[in-house]
Design a protein around this motif. Sequence first.
Motif, PDB file in Angstrom:
ATOM      1  N   GLY A 172      -3.013   2.971  -5.791  1.00 20.70           N
ATOM      2  CA  GLY A 172      -2.610   4.323  -5.404  1.00 20.70           C
ATOM      3  C   GLY A 172      -3.182   4.912  -4.124  1.00 20.70           C
ATOM      4  O   GLY A 172      -3.334   6.130  -4.021  1.00 20.70           O
ATOM      5  N   GLU A 173      -3.430   4.074  -3.133  1.00 14.97           N
ATOM      6  CA  GLU A 173      -3.922   4.632  -1.857  1.00 14.97           C
ATOM      7  C   GLU A 173      -2.885   5.554  -1.243  1.00 14.97           C
ATOM      8  O   GLU A 173      -3.198   6.631  -0.721  1.00 14.97           O
ATOM      9  N   GLU A 174      -1.625   5.128  -1.310  1.00 14.51           N
ATOM     10  CA  GLU A 174      -0.552   5.876  -0.648  1.00 14.51           C
ATOM     11  C   GLU A 174      -0.311   7.244  -1.287  1.00 14.51           C
ATOM     12  O   GLU A 174       0.325   8.111  -0.691  1.00 14.51           O
ATOM     13  N   SER A 175      -0.828   7.428  -2.492  1.00 18.20           N
ATOM     14  CA  SER A 175      -0.682   8.735  -3.147  1.00 18.20           C
ATOM     15  C   SER A 175      -1.950   9.564  -3.007  1.00 18.20           C
ATOM     16  O   SER A 175      -2.139  10.541  -3.744  1.00 18.20           O
TER      17      SER A 175
ATOM     18  N   GLY B  60      -8.900  -3.484   0.277  1.00 20.30           N
ATOM     19  CA  GLY B  60      -7.695  -2.952   0.913  1.00 20.30           C
ATOM     20  C   GLY B  60      -6.770  -2.464  -0.186  1.00 20.30           C
ATOM     21  O   GLY B  60      -6.929  -2.869  -1.347  1.00 20.30           O
ATOM     22  N   HIS B  61      -5.798  -1.607   0.168  1.00 20.55           N
ATOM     23  CA  HIS B  61      -4.935  -1.104  -0.911  1.00 20.55           C
ATOM     24  C   HIS B  61      -3.788  -2.073  -1.161  1.00 20.55           C
ATOM     25  O   HIS B  61      -3.223  -2.653  -0.227  1.00 20.55           O
ATOM     26  N   PHE B  62      -3.481  -2.206  -2.466  1.00 20.02           N
ATOM     27  CA  PHE B  62      -2.483  -3.187  -2.887  1.00 20.02           C
ATOM     28  C   PHE B  62      -1.146  -2.505  -3.188  1.00 20.02           C
ATOM     29  O   PHE B  62      -0.163  -3.168  -3.472  1.00 20.02           O
TER      30      PHE B  62
ATOM     31  N   LEU C 106      -9.558  -3.179   4.953  1.00 16.29           N
ATOM     32  CA  LEU C 106      -8.440  -3.760   5.706  1.00 16.29           C
ATOM     33  C   LEU C 106      -7.151  -3.070   5.297  1.00 16.29           C
ATOM     34  O   LEU C 106      -6.751  -3.115   4.133  1.00 16.29           O
ATOM     35  N   ASP C 107      -6.504  -2.433   6.254  1.00 14.55           N
ATOM     36  CA  ASP C 107      -5.240  -1.744   5.994  1.00 14.55           C
ATOM     37  C   ASP C 107      -4.382  -1.863   7.244  1.00 14.55           C
ATOM     38  O   ASP C 107      -4.647  -1.181   8.234  1.00 14.55           O
ATOM     39  N   MET C 108      -3.374  -2.745   7.187  1.00 12.62           N
ATOM     40  CA  MET C 108      -2.450  -3.035   8.292  1.00 12.62           C
ATOM     41  C   MET C 108      -3.111  -3.920   9.359  1.00 12.62           C
ATOM     42  O   MET C 108      -3.922  -3.449  10.145  1.00 12.62           O
ATOM     43  N   THR C 109      -2.727  -5.175   9.367  1.00  4.72           N
ATOM     44  CA  THR C 109      -3.345  -6.132  10.301  1.00  4.72           C
ATOM     45  C   THR C 109      -2.311  -7.016  11.007  1.00  4.72           C
ATOM     46  O   THR C 109      -2.682  -7.932  11.726  1.00  4.72           O
TER      47      THR C 109
ATOM     48  N   ASP D  53       3.412  -5.067   6.190  1.00  2.00           N
ATOM     49  CA  ASP D  53       2.255  -4.748   7.034  1.00  2.00           C
ATOM     50  C   ASP D  53       1.307  -3.796   6.293  1.00  2.00           C
ATOM     51  O   ASP D  53       0.090  -3.949   6.334  1.00  2.00           O
ATOM     52  N   ASP D  54       1.927  -2.812   5.608  1.00  2.00           N
ATOM     53  CA  ASP D  54       1.140  -1.767   4.907  1.00  2.00           C
ATOM     54  C   ASP D  54       1.297  -1.915   3.397  1.00  2.00           C
ATOM     55  O   ASP D  54       2.181  -1.328   2.803  1.00  2.00           O
ATOM     56  N   ASN D  55       0.491  -2.629   2.697  1.00  2.00           N
ATOM     57  CA  ASN D  55      -0.636  -3.363   3.168  1.00  2.00           C
ATOM     58  C   ASN D  55      -0.710  -4.727   2.485  1.00  2.00           C
ATOM     59  O   ASN D  55      -1.756  -5.110   1.958  1.00  2.00           O
ATOM     60  N   ALA D  56       0.459  -5.441   2.486  1.00  2.00           N
ATOM     61  CA  ALA D  56       0.399  -6.828   2.029  1.00  2.00           C
ATOM     62  C   ALA D  56      -0.513  -7.597   2.978  1.00  2.00           C
ATOM     63  O   ALA D  56      -1.211  -8.534   2.566  1.00  2.00           O
TER      64      ALA D  56
END
Length: 416
Positions: free
Chosen positions: A271-274, A219-221, A299-302, A238-241
């Motif tokens: 850097g997923e968000e970028s 998952g992205h950190f 896993l991204d947003m659960t 949530d996104d994405n702790a």
Amino acid sequence: MGKIVRSTNSGKGIEMLSFLIFNVVVLFTQAHDVSTKSETVLTNLDQARAVGGVILSQDVVTNLAVAYLTQLQLNQLSILNHSQGKCAGFERLTATEANQPGVILSNLATADLKIKTLSLAKKTILTWNEDFQKMADLANPNQLQETVAWISSYPSRYNKAPNPNQHVDDLKNRLQQWLQGAKWNFQIETIDHHSTKQKTLRVTIPGKSRPQEVIVMGGHFDSINQGYFSGDLSPGADDNASGSANLIEALKILKNSEQPERTWEFYWYAGEESGLLGSAEISKLAKEQSKNVIAVLQLDMTLFPGSGEHVVGLITDYTSPWLRDILTSINSTYVKARLVDDKCGYGCSDHASWHRQGYHAVTPFEATTSTMNHYIHTEKDVIDTRLSFLHSNSFTKYTVLFALVLGNSDMQPPVF
Ligand code: BES
Ligand code: ZN
């Protein structure tokens, strides 16, 4: 569920016609000294119409009807069905059932749905394993909350922030501690990237008998704030702790399991968000090195139960039908949430990177995309009462089970 159609205006004409035919048939049968006793039966809707029966209630999905038929019509129905190699084709109803024609159809529609669900579940290749269930049930929502609280306490985890690796280094240190005393050897490393200064964190647990076969869970950190006037805070609870914490909690549980047959790799991507930066480089390298990655869980947003608690979205684009089927089986065998198929419409998270390289990936998601948490990418993405750690706890279970089921089996993706 089947749609129950009772006396609607559009059905009135047909009902009138049926009634007329019914009366004609009654007169006809009386004239020919055939039994005049009519009966209320459950039968096929088309056939009830074909013999001119009075339709008391119908269900267009199951194509069943409760119909009032004369003996002659019942005989015609029987002949019709026998000619097709079937039995009589109707079921006589009790007086109570006949008085509530809608109820029986509604019950049957539910049963029909169950059969469809069961026949889908037939695809299940999993046999329930008590030890796996016990491991999954160790998932603890309170511990999960603690971990999410810690991760979302950083002002930002943005890959372009002044210190984009503080949280990465901290997690590395914490995992070193948490995984002390594990039943297996492990390696923790940070991975440098060309496209960003942020690093990806990886924990590797080598497989016992087939170490070259790899099960990836990630998952992205990173986090982001896309607001215009809201400063730079990006807690990303949530996104994405959330997904990051599910992975951590799963590892803490798996620490007491035997060394897997296949290799486990856990990733906290940069850097997923970028633009999916970390996972794009990692999956590309894997492909170039012909790495035998069997399966990828993303896993991204659960944390936000937007479609209801224990209703989980299953992303169907840029993911693998084979793995969606396995996750569906894991869900029905152990976790027992309600899975709802949904699409992002684009490569919305790191699974798309793996998918692009030809690997099999799957993404269970907090809700449907239309009911997901809309506070993400703002300073409002913090722990609050709208979030549910019990809901998110299922995703820790998915991770534990994904690791145990796929890490200890010889299931292979289908070859196209
Ligand atoms: N967590 C979000 C979006 C998301 C939605 C992921 C549904 C999984 C299922 C993700 O971190 C994100 O914001 N992705 C970007 C795309 C990316 C290529 C920059 C987005 O959706 O805009
Ligand atoms: Zn995200």
